[in-house]
Design a protein around this motif. Structure first.
Motif, short mmCIF file in Angstrom:
data_model
loop_
_atom_site.label_atom_id
_atom_site.label_comp_id
_atom_site.label_asym_id
_atom_site.label_seq_id
_atom_site.Cartn_x
_atom_site.Cartn_y
_atom_site.Cartn_z
N GLY A 1 36.01 -13.07 28.49
CA GLY A 1 35.32 -13.81 27.44
C GLY A 1 34.79 -15.16 27.89
O GLY A 1 34.98 -16.17 27.20
N GLU A 2 34.16 -15.20 29.06
CA GLU A 2 33.55 -16.40 29.62
C GLU A 2 34.56 -17.47 30.04
O GLU A 2 34.22 -18.64 30.19
N HIS A 3 35.81 -17.09 30.23
CA HIS A 3 36.84 -18.03 30.66
C HIS A 3 37.75 -17.40 31.71
O HIS A 3 38.02 -16.19 31.65
N VAL A 4 38.20 -18.22 32.64
CA VAL A 4 39.30 -17.81 33.52
C VAL A 4 40.58 -18.05 32.74
O VAL A 4 40.97 -19.19 32.48
N ARG A 5 41.24 -16.96 32.34
CA ARG A 5 42.40 -17.06 31.45
C ARG A 5 43.74 -16.90 32.17
O ARG A 5 44.78 -17.18 31.59
N ALA A 6 43.70 -16.44 33.39
CA ALA A 6 44.97 -16.27 34.12
C ALA A 6 44.69 -16.28 35.61
O ALA A 6 43.55 -16.07 36.06
N ARG B 1 43.18 3.67 41.48
CA ARG B 1 44.10 2.87 42.29
C ARG B 1 44.70 1.77 41.41
O ARG B 1 44.00 1.16 40.61
N LEU B 2 45.97 1.50 41.62
CA LEU B 2 46.69 0.51 40.81
C LEU B 2 47.24 -0.57 41.72
O LEU B 2 47.77 -0.29 42.80
N LEU B 3 47.12 -1.81 41.26
CA LEU B 3 47.59 -2.98 42.01
C LEU B 3 48.53 -3.78 41.11
O LEU B 3 48.14 -4.20 40.02
N ARG B 4 49.76 -3.96 41.56
CA ARG B 4 50.72 -4.76 40.80
C ARG B 4 50.47 -6.25 41.08
O ARG B 4 50.28 -6.64 42.23
N ALA B 5 50.47 -7.06 40.01
CA ALA B 5 50.20 -8.49 40.15
C ALA B 5 51.02 -9.27 39.12
O ALA B 5 51.20 -8.82 38.00
N SER B 6 51.51 -10.42 39.52
CA SER B 6 52.27 -11.28 38.61
C SER B 6 51.32 -12.31 38.02
O SER B 6 50.78 -13.16 38.72
N TYR B 7 51.09 -12.21 36.71
CA TYR B 7 50.13 -13.05 36.01
C TYR B 7 50.74 -14.39 35.60
O TYR B 7 51.92 -14.46 35.23
N ARG B 8 49.92 -15.45 35.64
CA ARG B 8 50.28 -16.75 35.06
C ARG B 8 49.11 -17.20 34.20
O ARG B 8 47.97 -17.26 34.67
N ASP B 9 49.36 -17.49 32.94
CA ASP B 9 48.30 -17.87 32.02
C ASP B 9 47.82 -19.28 32.29
O ASP B 9 48.60 -20.18 32.57
N VAL B 10 46.52 -19.48 32.18
CA VAL B 10 45.90 -20.80 32.33
C VAL B 10 45.65 -21.36 30.94
O VAL B 10 44.96 -20.75 30.14
N ARG B 11 46.25 -22.54 30.67
CA ARG B 11 46.10 -23.14 29.34
C ARG B 11 45.67 -24.60 29.47
O ARG B 11 46.39 -25.39 30.09
N PRO B 12 44.52 -24.98 28.91
CA PRO B 12 43.56 -24.12 28.25
C PRO B 12 42.77 -23.32 29.28
O PRO B 12 42.67 -23.75 30.44
N PRO B 13 42.20 -22.19 28.88
CA PRO B 13 41.41 -21.40 29.83
C PRO B 13 40.25 -22.22 30.39
O PRO B 13 39.74 -23.14 29.73
N LEU B 14 39.84 -21.89 31.61
CA LEU B 14 38.75 -22.59 32.28
C LEU B 14 37.43 -21.88 31.98
O LEU B 14 37.23 -20.73 32.37
N SER B 15 36.52 -22.56 31.27
CA SER B 15 35.22 -21.98 30.95
C SER B 15 34.37 -21.86 32.21
O SER B 15 34.43 -22.73 33.10
N ARG B 16 33.56 -20.82 32.28
CA ARG B 16 32.67 -20.69 33.43
C ARG B 16 31.65 -21.82 33.46
O ARG B 16 31.12 -22.16 34.51
N HIS B 17 31.39 -22.41 32.29
CA HIS B 17 30.44 -23.52 32.24
C HIS B 17 31.04 -24.80 32.83
O HIS B 17 30.31 -25.76 33.10
N ASP B 18 32.36 -24.82 33.02
CA ASP B 18 33.01 -25.97 33.65
C ASP B 18 33.06 -25.84 35.17
O ASP B 18 33.55 -26.75 35.85
N ILE B 19 32.57 -24.72 35.68
CA ILE B 19 32.48 -24.54 37.13
C ILE B 19 31.11 -25.04 37.59
O ILE B 19 30.08 -24.52 37.16
N PRO B 20 31.05 -26.07 38.41
CA PRO B 20 29.75 -26.62 38.82
C PRO B 20 28.88 -25.56 39.49
O PRO B 20 29.37 -24.68 40.22
N ASP B 21 27.57 -25.65 39.26
CA ASP B 21 26.64 -24.67 39.84
C ASP B 21 26.72 -24.63 41.35
O ASP B 21 26.61 -23.57 41.97
N GLU B 22 26.96 -25.80 41.96
CA GLU B 22 27.03 -25.82 43.42
C GLU B 22 28.18 -24.98 43.94
O GLU B 22 28.10 -24.37 45.01
N TRP B 23 29.27 -24.93 43.18
CA TRP B 23 30.39 -24.11 43.60
C TRP B 23 30.15 -22.64 43.31
O TRP B 23 30.59 -21.76 44.07
#
Length: 419
Positions: A53-58, A85-107
């Motif tokens: 949903g346009e955010h990095v949430r975890a 194929r299945l990949l096991r991963a340990s999730y950590r939630d990002v609070r608040p989520p990082l919006s893609r609009h907060d990622i600079p265009d240069e990056w």
């Protein structure tokens, strides 16, 4: 360590709950798809950014390389073939989520030609994309500036409980609804919990599955609207249960939204100190309560245990589920000065309910100037089981001892220890 970006709009909730990634081997026409084949490139320890949903949430850590696996039953059956194929991963939630609009265009441009961004810097359609190392490191630093479950304050361990277990620990505890009415859990009889309210003093049945669904929503999204249309008919009670979780807050809207706070209250002692109704998470609730029962207990537990499900008793050194560990004051709260009560980083330690907390509170043991457990000397008539327990603990290094805590341990040794 490599970095990866995964798009999970429709699959995020089941994959987050099950802590995995899954991708088909072939599409419905039998062809291979590049953004599914990337699963083969993920190695143990790689970092994965979860975009929803346009955010990095975890952020997750790959626990092993991908293995062949049938499509998990939690995923929609109509969207993908069975083999994958299945990949096991340990999730950590990002609070608040990082919006893609907060990622600079240069990056975004430095994410790499095989990365998740198109030439116009929109996110590509697809599942799993590799990231250039520099961009991955930048993105990891960006989310580390926020609260990440498992790395920062993050999700309280109580929120990871099964709803049935959570409700059992609330039996007999007065719970306050958002509107201020009192509910009490009288019993837990799956698939229902029995709840006493002002209108139903003998108790009414509430479906445990409704509580579980609301808990899942809070964990997945960081907030949940409390109303009949969103969490079920007994929404007021469900909201009262969620408000017992450390770090939760209800707004004044109608219907209200309960949110996991990104940061704890700045002054936890400013609340009414007589209100003890929202502190059920201190080990077995039928055990001896020797820790503080003030509202800063929530923040003490956050500082001591973070998001961990297990923790070490500072006295015996044994590892237990955090529900069996008190956030025990070293210097008794009742005689602490106001600055000492606010010294949440040092005034308390984890102590297990299997004797260590009571022995420390009652002065049968203390901590020396060198940070080692010292025990009382008894008359030979003292109970032999107590003597054996203290003999086992004597001389152990106290895991909580530090220069910043030394004054508190000095107070305990001088004023409480039986010596």
């Amino acid at each position: 360590m490599a970095y990866w970006w995964v798009n999970q709009n429709r699959s995020y909730r089941p994959e987050r709950a099950g802590e995995f990634l899954w991708a088909p081997k072939r599409n419905k026409r039998g062809g291979r798809v590049k953004h599914w084949e990337t699963m083969l490139g993920v190695g143990t320890g790689d970092q994965i950014f979860h975009y929803v949903g346009e955010h990095v949430r975890a952020v997750s850590t790959a626990e092993a390389e991908a293995t062949d696996a049938k499509r998990p039953h939690e995923l929609p059956t109509a969207l993908w073939p069975q083999e994958g194929r299945l990949l096991r991963a340990s999730y950590r939630d990002v609070r608040p989520p990082l919006s893609r609009h907060d990622i600079p265009d240069e990056w975004k441009r430095r994410a790499g030609p095989s990365g998740p961004f198109q030439d116009n810097l929109d996110v590509k359609q697809g599942y799993l994309f590799p990231l250039e190392h520099d961009f991955g490191e930048w993105l990891l630093r960006a989310v580390h500036g926020r609260s990440i479950d498992g790395l920062g304050t993050g999700l309280p361990p109580e929120a990871k409980s099964d709803a049935t277990d959570l409700l059992r620990r609330l039996i007999g505890i007065p719970l306050s609804t958002v509107a201020g009415y009192e509910n009490v859990v009288l019993g837990v009889r799956p698939p229902n919990v029995i709840v006493r309210t002002t209108r139903s003093p003998d108790g009414r049945l509430v479906s445990i599955s409704d509580v579980q669904a609301a808990l899942n929503s809070l964990v997945a999204h960081g907030s949940v609207v409390i109303g009949p249309k969103t969490v079920g008919y007994r929404s007021a009670f469900i909201g009262a249960v969620l408000l017992t979780l450390p770090g939760t807050h209800a707004d004044n809207e109608s219907p209200p939204t309960i949110t996991l706070l990104d940061e704890p209250p700045s002054n936890p002692l400013d609340d009414d100190p007589s209100d003890e109704s929202d502190l059920p998470f201190e080990g077995d609730l039928t055990g001896l309560h020797t820790g503080t029962t003030r509202r800063e207990q929530r923040e003490l537990r956050r500082r001591l245990f973070g998001s961990s499900l297990e923790g070490l008793c500072a006295i015996c050194g044994e590892e237990y589920p955090v529900r069996f560990l008190w956030a025990a004051h070293i210097k008794r709260r009742s005689v602490c000065t106001d600055p000492e009560r606010r010294d949440l980083a040092n005034v308390a330690m984890p102590a297990c309910v299997f004797g260590c907390d009571a022995l420390f509170e009652l002065g049968y043991l203390s901590v020396s100037e060198t940070g080692h457990i010292v025990t009382a000397t008894f008359h030979r008539s003292e109970h032999p089981a107590l003597q054996r327990r203290l003999k086992d603990l004597s001389g152990l290094a106290c895991l909580a001892f530090s220069e910043a805590r030394a004054a508190y341990f000095d107070w305990h040794r001088e004023n409480v220890w039986r010596g």
